[in-house]
Write a protein that holds these residues in place. Structure first.
Motif, PDB file in Angstrom:
ATOM      1  N   ASP A 108       0.811  -1.079   0.068  1.00 33.63           N
ATOM      2  CA  ASP A 108       0.098   0.037   0.072  1.00 33.63           C
ATOM      3  C   ASP A 108       0.821   1.204   0.115  1.00 33.63           C
ATOM      4  O   ASP A 108       0.781   2.160   0.867  1.00 33.63           O
ATOM      5  CB  ASP A 108      -0.735   0.056   1.006  1.00 33.63           C
ATOM      6  CG  ASP A 108      -2.011  -0.959   1.232  1.00 33.63           C
ATOM      7  OD1 ASP A 108      -2.187  -1.623  -0.078  1.00 33.63           O
ATOM      8  OD2 ASP A 108      -2.447  -1.606   2.310  1.00 33.63           O
ATOM      9  N   PRO A 109       1.877   1.370  -1.203  1.00 33.77           N
ATOM     10  CA  PRO A 109       2.697   2.411  -0.890  1.00 33.77           C
ATOM     11  C   PRO A 109       2.230   3.648  -1.884  1.00 33.77           C
ATOM     12  O   PRO A 109       2.379   4.014  -2.693  1.00 33.77           O
ATOM     13  CB  PRO A 109       3.833   2.043  -1.848  1.00 33.77           C
ATOM     14  CG  PRO A 109       3.333   1.121  -2.912  1.00 33.77           C
ATOM     15  CD  PRO A 109       1.862   0.571  -2.121  1.00 33.77           C
ATOM     16  N   PHE A 110       1.266   4.539  -1.026  1.00 32.61           N
ATOM     17  CA  PHE A 110       0.542   5.726  -1.668  1.00 32.61           C
ATOM     18  C   PHE A 110       0.895   7.059  -1.221  1.00 32.61           C
ATOM     19  O   PHE A 110       0.707   7.950  -1.670  1.00 32.61           O
ATOM     20  CB  PHE A 110      -0.968   5.702  -1.463  1.00 32.61           C
ATOM     21  CG  PHE A 110      -1.680   4.304  -1.625  1.00 32.61           C
ATOM     22  CD1 PHE A 110      -1.548   3.842  -2.948  1.00 32.61           C
ATOM     23  CD2 PHE A 110      -2.355   3.597  -0.884  1.00 32.61           C
ATOM     24  CE1 PHE A 110      -2.184   2.709  -3.495  1.00 32.61           C
ATOM     25  CE2 PHE A 110      -2.804   2.112  -1.406  1.00 32.61           C
ATOM     26  CZ  PHE A 110      -2.740   1.766  -2.730  1.00 32.61           C
ATOM     27  N   SER A 111       1.452   7.097  -0.176  1.00 39.02           N
ATOM     28  CA  SER A 111       1.980   8.413   0.280  1.00 39.02           C
ATOM     29  C   SER A 111       3.308   9.068  -0.233  1.00 39.02           C
ATOM     30  O   SER A 111       4.296   8.222  -0.225  1.00 39.02           O
ATOM     31  CB  SER A 111       1.992   8.237   2.006  1.00 39.02           C
ATOM     32  OG  SER A 111       2.712   9.612   2.366  1.00 39.02           O
ATOM     33  N   ASP A 112       3.350  10.012  -0.656  1.00 41.67           N
ATOM     34  CA  ASP A 112       4.456  10.872  -1.103  1.00 41.67           C
ATOM     35  C   ASP A 112       5.483  10.822  -0.076  1.00 41.67           C
ATOM     36  O   ASP A 112       6.723  10.891  -0.509  1.00 41.67           O
ATOM     37  CB  ASP A 112       4.286  12.233  -1.511  1.00 41.67           C
ATOM     38  CG  ASP A 112       3.640  12.215  -3.118  1.00 41.67           C
ATOM     39  OD1 ASP A 112       3.560  11.390  -3.560  1.00 41.67           O
ATOM     40  OD2 ASP A 112       3.196  13.266  -3.475  1.00 41.67           O
ATOM     41  N   PHE A 113       5.165  11.176   0.942  1.00 41.91           N
ATOM     42  CA  PHE A 113       6.050  11.599   2.093  1.00 41.91           C
ATOM     43  C   PHE A 113       6.531  10.314   3.075  1.00 41.91           C
ATOM     44  O   PHE A 113       7.074  10.393   4.002  1.00 41.91           O
ATOM     45  CB  PHE A 113       5.971  12.641   3.051  1.00 41.91           C
ATOM     46  CG  PHE A 113       4.458  12.966   3.424  1.00 41.91           C
ATOM     47  CD1 PHE A 113       3.519  13.599   2.711  1.00 41.91           C
ATOM     48  CD2 PHE A 113       3.879  12.238   4.700  1.00 41.91           C
ATOM     49  CE1 PHE A 113       2.188  13.802   3.257  1.00 41.91           C
ATOM     50  CE2 PHE A 113       2.513  12.547   5.042  1.00 41.91           C
ATOM     51  CZ  PHE A 113       1.733  13.150   4.339  1.00 41.91           C
ATOM     52  N   HIS A 114       5.921   9.108   2.996  1.00 45.72           N
ATOM     53  CA  HIS A 114       6.169   7.945   3.694  1.00 45.72           C
ATOM     54  C   HIS A 114       6.827   6.933   2.874  1.00 45.72           C
ATOM     55  O   HIS A 114       8.061   6.834   2.441  1.00 45.72           O
ATOM     56  CB  HIS A 114       4.997   7.212   4.131  1.00 45.72           C
ATOM     57  CG  HIS A 114       4.605   8.101   5.424  1.00 45.72           C
ATOM     58  ND1 HIS A 114       3.254   8.314   5.878  1.00 45.72           N
ATOM     59  CD2 HIS A 114       5.108   9.015   6.401  1.00 45.72           C
ATOM     60  CE1 HIS A 114       3.156   9.148   6.803  1.00 45.72           C
ATOM     61  NE2 HIS A 114       4.112   9.609   7.301  1.00 45.72           N
ATOM     62  N   SER A 115       5.857   6.402   1.888  1.00 44.08           N
ATOM     63  CA  SER A 115       6.468   5.077   1.130  1.00 44.08           C
ATOM     64  C   SER A 115       7.373   5.718  -0.108  1.00 44.08           C
ATOM     65  O   SER A 115       8.381   5.070  -0.213  1.00 44.08           O
ATOM     66  CB  SER A 115       5.205   4.322   0.659  1.00 44.08           C
ATOM     67  OG  SER A 115       4.822   3.415   1.575  1.00 44.08           O
TER      68      SER A 115
END
Length: 548
Positions: A108-115
């Motif tokens: 679930d790699p959806f975030s610009d600033f996490h994944s």
């Protein structure tokens, strides 16, 4: 409520940190204080961009970017067909020159600033491969709510060993570990990790195994107390309103507001304070119980709650501890403390006002870190990031940590935009520590090995202000945005698009329903505190609304 509607609410509110969920509508100039006040390995802040869920494919199959947000043109990404893996090779490789021996699988790699931040670092800093997967819960929900013909099920990695072995064989590097961004994908990620470990049958794949108590709050408290020796709140698992009333009475909750001890009713599997109610008297218990029993279990498909968790209310200061583990060695990346309020009648005092970095001279820190480490050991955490929330009664001396109580352990990253603040104030962040733990085994100067067991100093003070809405109605005017931008310690902010002129709003009740954020960084604690208090005052008059 249909599953499709329920899922849409979860995506749009709970997982609001994901790139497709929100749109930046107000951006200050960011000219006063740079995020990079110290030369570290971490990249500078990435601005949040937004896409609707129908565009999630472009997020999953986005062009690889470097740490400073420049496109890399020679990365190699596969194209999935049916259930083939979606993987990316580092930019220095090509189909005829594969130099990546290892890689990370992101769920679930959806975030610009996490994944996406970690994906960029994996590819460009560590020259390692990346595999992107969607959990079954998210894929099913996206299929049910999508307005396109995209079939998100093709992004799921199979769990049965025979199919998974074929799937893994199509990836030109070995997977070192699995990192899951979403709460709803955690169980699937553990199941997938166990299956991968069986197929690889070696010690190079790093995982924590499978344990339901990492998501079941009732089991979590029990395990941490029995195995970890951590004092936890008194609790009961109740399958009816009558049971909830009986056990609430056992905890001292009565009909008399003057003598009643408040208790907490919550789901045993939940997220972001969803349906968590502080019951001041027994009168509050039936509605809180009924609300949970008629709702869906977070992270499970079409399953309703069959019980509620009834707990004693423990008053105290609330902390969050971000840790990264490697072979069971738990290092603290950051310690935060929360300030919350109630914009309602006091029954839901869970609206966040701020998440603030605790200074190393905070006398509670050492005790809290020790308590959290014991919790992680009890839950069998060996690898990766955790975000653990606890409360401490500062009026109690707390011999043997008896004045600390667990709220929950989250086996994932901190779900705020914490990276830039940690970089500026501490010098590193949990995401970089996590990648170092997974990918830097043979480097004696790796980030994980070089940082202390806990932060020893703050180069600057940092706070994430959560903007709360205190009114109900249709927004006619938004006030104070320019005033906030001009404050000395403000370096970045965002107002969510559901709080623009013409939108119908309600008072904030939890982290899912706040209306934006502001980042404060300053070397002078007094200046930061002054600005923070001013923003809190302005929040109450930020929105001028009309009421029907």
């Amino acid at each position: 409520m249909t599953f499709a509607l329920f899922f849409l609410l979860i995506v749009v509110t709970t997982e609001k940190y994901w790139a497709f969920s929100f749109q930046q509508v107000y951006t200050p100039s960011l000219t006063k204080i740079p995020y990079h006040l110290k030369n570290t390995q971490s990249s500078s802040i990435k601005r949040i961009t937004s896409q609707q869920s129908s565009k999630i494919t472009s997020t999953l199959q986005a062009k690889t970017t470097t740490g400073d947000n420049k496109e890399t043109n020679n990365s190699k990404e596969s194209t999935p067909h049916n259930n083939d893996p979606l993987y990316t090779l580092p930019p220095t490789t090509s189909s005829n020159d594969v130099v990546a021996n290892t890689g990370i699988l992101f769920v679930d790699p959806f975030s610009d600033f996490h994944s996406q931040y970690m994906i960029d670092r994996t590819l460009n800093l560590y020259q390692s491969g990346v595999v992107k997967v969607i959990s079954p819960y998210q894929a099913t929900g996206l299929n049910r709510t999508s307005t396109t013909d995209e079939d998100y099920m093709k992004y799921i990695a199979p769990l049965d060993e025979e199919s998974l072995a074929i799937w893994l064989d199509k990836i030109p590097f070995s997977i070192t570990g699995v990192i899951c961004e979403s709460d709803s994908g955690l169980e699937y990620s553990e199941q997938l990790s166990v299956s991968i470990a069986k197929i690889y049958n070696n010690k190079t794949f790093k995982h924590n195994g499978y344990d339901i108590s990492r998501r079941d709050k009732f089991a979590m408290n029990k395990v941490c107390e029995e195995k970890g020796g951590c004092k936890t709140v008194k609790q009961f698992l109740c399958k009816s309103i009558d049971e909830a009333l009986s056990n609430a009475a056992t905890l001292g909750c009565t009909d008399d507001i003057q003598t009643s001890k408040p208790i907490v009713i919550k789901p045993k599997r939940g997220v972001a304070s969803d349906r968590v109610v502080l019951c001041q008297t027994l009168v509050d218990v039936p509605s809180a119980t009924d609300d949970i029993m008629n709702s869906f279990v977070f992270g499970e498909l079409d399953a309703q709650h069959d019980s509620v968790l009834t707990q004693e209310y423990f008053a105290g200061k609330e902390y969050a501890v971000d840790m990264v583990s490697k072979k069971g060695h738990h290092k603290t990346a950051a310690v935060w403390y929360y300030e919350k309020t109630s914009t309602y009648d006091g029954s839901r005092p869970f609206a966040y006002l701020s998440t603030r970095l605790a200074a190393p001279d905070d006398t509670n820190i050492d005790k809290i870190i020790s308590y959290v480490q014991n919790c992680l050991d009890a839950l069998g955490i060996q690898w990766g990031m955790t975000h653990t929330e606890v409360k401490i009664d500062e009026n109690d001396d707390g011999e043997n940590n008896n004045n600390i109580r667990l709220i929950e352990v989250n086996v994932r990253q901190h779900n705020d935009h914490f990276g830039p603040i940690c970089d500026a104030c501490i010098g590193y962040n949990a995401m970089d520590m996590c990648l170092s733990a997974y990918l830097d085994d043979n480097n004696d100067e790796s980030l994980f090995k070089s940082v202390p067991d806990q932060p020893l100093t703050l180069y600057h003070h940092g706070t994430i202000v959560n903007l709360a809405c205190f009114v109900e109605g249709t927004i006619q005017e938004i006030c104070h945005l320019q005033d906030i931008e001009r404050l000395e310690s403000v370096v970045a902010m965002e107002l969510f698009p559901s709080f623009t002129v013409g939108e119908i709003v309600q008072p904030t009740k939890d982290i899912r329903s706040d209306c934006g954020w502001v980042h404060l960084i300053h070397e002078d604690r007094n200046i930061l505190e002054r600005d923070y208090q001013q923003i809190c005052d302005w929040m109450k008059t930020m929105f001028r609304v009309s009421v029907k």
